[in-house]
Design a protein around this motif. Structure first.
Motif, PDB file in Angstrom:
ATOM      1  N   SER A   1       0.845  -1.189   0.000  1.00 15.69           N
ATOM      2  CA  SER A   1       0.000   0.000   0.000  1.00 15.69           C
ATOM      3  C   SER A   1       0.877   1.234   0.000  1.00 15.69           C
ATOM      4  O   SER A   1       1.763   1.385   0.863  1.00 15.69           O
ATOM      5  CB  SER A   1      -0.902   0.002   1.235  1.00 15.69           C
ATOM      6  OG  SER A   1      -1.782  -1.094   1.216  1.00 15.69           O
ATOM      7  N   LEU A   2       0.628   2.138  -0.952  1.00 13.88           N
ATOM      8  CA  LEU A   2       1.435   3.342  -1.115  1.00 13.88           C
ATOM      9  C   LEU A   2       0.531   4.568  -1.064  1.00 13.88           C
ATOM     10  O   LEU A   2      -0.453   4.660  -1.800  1.00 13.88           O
ATOM     11  CB  LEU A   2       2.200   3.283  -2.430  1.00 13.88           C
ATOM     12  CG  LEU A   2       3.172   2.089  -2.528  1.00 13.88           C
ATOM     13  CD1 LEU A   2       3.589   1.834  -3.957  1.00 13.88           C
ATOM     14  CD2 LEU A   2       4.384   2.333  -1.643  1.00 13.88           C
ATOM     15  N   LEU A   3       0.872   5.516  -0.213  1.00  9.95           N
ATOM     16  CA  LEU A   3       0.007   6.659   0.057  1.00  9.95           C
ATOM     17  C   LEU A   3      -0.035   7.629  -1.118  1.00  9.95           C
ATOM     18  O   LEU A   3       0.988   7.980  -1.695  1.00  9.95           O
ATOM     19  CB  LEU A   3       0.505   7.393   1.311  1.00  9.95           C
ATOM     20  CG  LEU A   3      -0.393   8.505   1.851  1.00  9.95           C
ATOM     21  CD1 LEU A   3      -1.688   7.920   2.378  1.00  9.95           C
ATOM     22  CD2 LEU A   3       0.338   9.269   2.958  1.00  9.95           C
ATOM     23  N   ARG A   4      -1.240   8.092  -1.435  1.00  6.68           N
ATOM     24  CA  ARG A   4      -1.451   9.113  -2.444  1.00  6.68           C
ATOM     25  C   ARG A   4      -2.540  10.067  -1.959  1.00  6.68           C
ATOM     26  O   ARG A   4      -3.298   9.759  -1.039  1.00  6.68           O
ATOM     27  CB  ARG A   4      -1.871   8.493  -3.779  1.00  6.68           C
ATOM     28  CG  ARG A   4      -0.863   7.532  -4.397  1.00  6.68           C
ATOM     29  CD  ARG A   4       0.376   8.254  -4.897  1.00  6.68           C
ATOM     30  NE  ARG A   4       1.251   7.367  -5.643  1.00  6.68           N
ATOM     31  CZ  ARG A   4       2.232   6.649  -5.099  1.00  6.68           C
ATOM     32  NH1 ARG A   4       2.443   6.727  -3.782  1.00  6.68           N
ATOM     33  NH2 ARG A   4       2.988   5.869  -5.845  1.00  6.68           N
ATOM     34  N   THR A   5      -2.623  11.236  -2.610  1.00  8.60           N
ATOM     35  CA  THR A   5      -3.714  12.163  -2.343  1.00  8.60           C
ATOM     36  C   THR A   5      -4.701  12.119  -3.496  1.00  8.60           C
ATOM     37  O   THR A   5      -4.306  11.933  -4.652  1.00  8.60           O
ATOM     38  CB  THR A   5      -3.216  13.601  -2.141  1.00  8.60           C
ATOM     39  OG1 THR A   5      -4.347  14.483  -2.014  1.00  8.60           O
ATOM     40  CG2 THR A   5      -2.357  14.052  -3.306  1.00  8.60           C
ATOM     41  N   THR A   6      -5.986  12.287  -3.188  1.00 13.95           N
ATOM     42  CA  THR A   6      -7.007  12.232  -4.227  1.00 13.95           C
ATOM     43  C   THR A   6      -7.218  13.574  -4.895  1.00 13.95           C
ATOM     44  O   THR A   6      -7.960  13.672  -5.869  1.00 13.95           O
ATOM     45  CB  THR A   6      -8.350  11.771  -3.642  1.00 13.95           C
ATOM     46  OG1 THR A   6      -8.768  12.704  -2.633  1.00 13.95           O
ATOM     47  CG2 THR A   6      -8.231  10.396  -3.024  1.00 13.95           C
ATOM     48  N   ASN A   7      -6.576  14.623  -4.385  1.00 13.67           N
ATOM     49  CA  ASN A   7      -6.751  15.965  -4.942  1.00 13.67           C
ATOM     50  C   ASN A   7      -5.914  16.103  -6.213  1.00 13.67           C
ATOM     51  O   ASN A   7      -4.686  16.152  -6.151  1.00 13.67           O
ATOM     52  CB  ASN A   7      -6.348  17.017  -3.910  1.00 13.67           C
ATOM     53  CG  ASN A   7      -6.701  18.428  -4.347  1.00 13.67           C
ATOM     54  OD1 ASN A   7      -6.867  18.696  -5.542  1.00 13.67           O
ATOM     55  ND2 ASN A   7      -6.814  19.342  -3.406  1.00 13.67           N
ATOM     56  N   SER A   8      -6.592  16.169  -7.370  1.00 10.00           N
ATOM     57  CA  SER A   8      -5.877  16.228  -8.647  1.00 10.00           C
ATOM     58  C   SER A   8      -5.117  17.535  -8.828  1.00 10.00           C
ATOM     59  O   SER A   8      -4.250  17.644  -9.691  1.00 10.00           O
ATOM     60  CB  SER A   8      -6.860  16.041  -9.807  1.00 10.00           C
ATOM     61  OG  SER A   8      -7.845  17.070  -9.786  1.00 10.00           O
TER      62      SER A   8
END
Length: 334
Positions: free
Chosen positions: A122-129
């Motif tokens: 699992s690798l962290l990302r942000t959903t804000n484009s």
């Protein structure tokens, strides 16, 4: 238990409200615009961030100064001036760390012997484009501003939620964690254990992976953290072995369930005998301890073939699949 009081506690920046200062050295010439609450705490209303910037410049040489913000004329939380200033200047990123929408991307981990999916990291990302911040930038700001425990907690919860929603039972989920955020394993890990229980995830499907092995300075404490995970039925992994202080000797001391060999030894290993010699030794020592070996950063079929021939159990890298919001269920590498 340094910093435990701030673990998991956010600190918000309001566009208008009240600015508080606290110091043993408050003098009348400092407080012309302030109202005194007592001998040590004063506050003033503000209507823009520029007012806060002005006050930071004006008061930066005051000894032992603590600052805080509130929507009312009652203080919420005061923090030291240096931390306040760092958070203020990174307030957009700080806000994202505290309240932004986060998501876990999943990268497949495969059996090198069968090419079947074994699990996912699992690798962290942000959903804000509109935000282009990398996870590295997020954790860098979080560390500088004292919010790394909060971000680490949020990242672990995001990973467990993604696992529940998208990963079939029986496959492993490799979830990163920062040991520097865990001061007392019995206390600090309760948040994680409650999240696992909340989402009814089988603890045996979870592998918690140390991700800052280059900063290991207290091996005994780290072993205590890993043992606490194991006590709950979870597995543990040591990342980037061969890099920095994460040496093969750590395997004997920490006895993880999995060991991930640093990608620097995998890249073009088919063309470098020294890398092959290290990979042989790492696998030999791991197998003697009953540790599952994982070669990370595999991008070429030749690298996978070398690791498979040397007896490595698992592989990870772009050859098998890039991190994606929807997990790749089958692997075809030709």
């Amino acid at each position: 238990m340094t910093n435990c009081v701030h673990c998991g506690i956010s600190f918000d920046f309001y566009e208008e409200g009240f600015l508080f200062i606290e110091s043993n050295h408050i003098h009348p010439h400092m407080t012309a615009a302030y109202h005194m609450m007592n001998d040590y705490i004063a506050y003033m209303p503000y209507t823009s961030f520029s007012t806060i910037e002005d006050e930071l410049n004006r008061l930066k040489h005051v000894a032992d100064l603590r600052m805080g913000l509130s929507r009312t004329n009652k203080p919420e939380r005061l923090i030291d001036l240096k931390t306040f200033e760092l958070r203020f200047h990174e307030k957009d990123t700080v806000n994202l760390i505290q309240h932004g929408e986060l998501v876990s991307y999943l990268q497949p981990i495969v059996s090198l012997q069968t090419n079947e999916v074994y699990g996912y990291e699992s690798l962290l990302r942000t959903t804000n484009s509109h935000v282009s911040l990398s996870p590295g930038k997020l954790f860098d700001v979080a560390t500088k501003t004292g919010l790394h425990s909060l971000l680490d907690q949020r990242a672990r919860e995001t990973a467990v939620k993604a696992r529940k929603a998208k990963v079939p039972a029986g496959l492993k989920s490799f979830i990163n964690f920062l040991p520097s955020t865990i001061y007392n394993p019995d206390f600090c890990l309760q948040h994680t254990f409650k999240i696992v229980e909340k989402y009814q995830v089988n603890p045996q499907d979870l592998v918690f992976e140390v991700v800052e092995t280059e900063k290991i300075v207290d091996v005994i404490h780290l072993k205590t953290v890993l043992d606490r995970y194991k006590k709950e039925g979870m597995k543990v992994a040591l990342d980037d072995v061969g890099s920095g202080f994460s040496t093969l000797d750590m395997l004997e001391m920490l006895k993880p369930d999995y060991v991930k060999i640093d990608r620097s030894y995998i890249s073009f290993c088919d063309q470098d005998q020294n890398k092959i010699d290290f990979l042989k030794e790492a696998n030999k020592r791991a197998q003697a301890l009953g540790i599952v070996t994982l070669a990370e950063g595999i991008e070429r079929i030749e690298e996978a073939q070398v690791c498979k021939s040397l007896g490595y159990d698992l592989g990870q890298g772009y050859l098998f699949g890039k991190p994606a919001e929807s997990p790749k269920m089958t692997i075809n590498i030709g």
